[in-house]
Structures are given as C-alpha cells and as structure tokens.
Design an enzyme around this catalytic site. Structure first.
Site, PDB file in Angstrom:
ATOM      1  N   SER A  71      67.782  13.559 141.326  1.00  0.00           N
ATOM      2  CA  SER A  71      67.499  12.913 142.614  1.00  0.00           C
ATOM      3  C   SER A  71      66.350  11.920 142.518  1.00  0.00           C
ATOM      4  CB  SER A  71      67.194  13.962 143.682  1.00  0.00           C
ATOM      5  OG  SER A  71      66.052  14.711 143.332  1.00  0.00           O
TER       6      SER A  71
ATOM      7  N   HIS B 230      62.401  13.219 134.128  1.00  0.00           N
ATOM      8  CA  HIS B 230      61.427  14.315 134.250  1.00  0.00           C
ATOM      9  C   HIS B 230      62.024  15.573 133.655  1.00  0.00           C
ATOM     10  CE1 HIS B 230      63.809  13.711 137.890  1.00  0.00           C
ATOM     11  NE2 HIS B 230      63.911  15.023 137.953  1.00  0.00           N
TER      12      HIS B 230
END
Ligand code: 5GP
Ligand code: ZN
Length: 115
Positions: free
Chosen positions: A96, A101
């Site tokens: 999202s 990450h």
C-alpha cells in the site's frame, strides 16, 4: 524524491516517526498500525518503489535491509524467539506504500499460511 512519498518524507525528517535504527543506507521505524507486538519497517533512504525495482546494482542495498532487520530484532529482544520478515510487492501482494519496506514482525507466534 517523488512528491507525496510518505516514507521519503520520514527519511527527510519532514514527517514524524518512531525511528529505532538508522545508518547511511537504511532507516527503521515503528509501523503506525502494528500487526504484532513488535512491528517495524526497514526502508532504504533512497526511493525504490518496491522489491521488483531491486536491480542487480541494488543487490547490496536489498541485503542491507535484512542486515538492519537483524539489528532491529536484537535491539527489540525478539531475535532469540524468532520473527518474520515480509516484503509486499504490488497491490495483489498487499503493498500500500510504494517505497519499498521490509516488515519486521515479532513478539507473538506467527501463523502460516499468511492471510
Ligand atoms: P504495505 O501494506 O505497503 O506492505 O505496508 C505499509 C505499512 O506502512 C502498513 O503496515 C502501514 O501501517 C504503514 N504506514 C503507512 N503510513 C505510515 C506512516 O505514515 N508512518 C508509519 N510509521 N507507518 C505507516
Ligand atoms: Zn519514497
């Protein structure tokens, strides 16, 4: 830096984050919507959209995310019991935020298969 990338803004110090580890290549901070007692995101300082954008030349940086996750896990006291690393790619992968990450999840028993 792409406009409106929240993680670039965290790296730049423009948005607050609970930073728990950083070095010249990566920054690690607590997820604002934790899915486990320990839930930390490790990101490269450089904007890279997702795991798919790790080219051969960026292999070292990709590896540094895992190395940094180990530092974080030891610091948070979850290294001994174990933890889960998650990299989501694209919408179907559950991504999202489009600045890559590495999720570091721990402090509870993880289940398999993941949701
Ligand atoms: P993804 O779904 O892309 O793999 O994970 C994005 C993660 O970033 C989510 O777990 C979400 O809670 C977290 N997140 C989104 N915006 C922010 C923010 O501004 N600060 C922090 N610390 N975490 C964020
Ligand atoms: Zn970014």
């Amino acid at each position: 830096m792409p406009d409106n990338c929240v993680f670039c803004r965290i790296v730049a110090g423009e948005l607050p984050a609970k930073i728990i580890y950083q070095d010249d290549q990566v920054v690690a901070f607590r997820d604002t919507n934790p899915q486990a007692p320990v839930h930390i995101l490790v990101i490269p300082r450089e904007h890279i959209a997702g795991p798919l954008d790790f080219t051969d030349g960026l292999a070292g940086l990709a590896g540094q995310l895992i190395v940094a996750a180990g530092h974080v896990a030891r610091q948070e006291g979850i290294a001994g019991d174990g933890y889960r690393l998650v990299l989501n790619q694209g919408r179907q992968g559950g991504q999202s935020v489009f600045h890559v990450h590495l999720h570091v999840l721990g402090g509870r028993r993880m289940t398999w298969p993941p949701g």
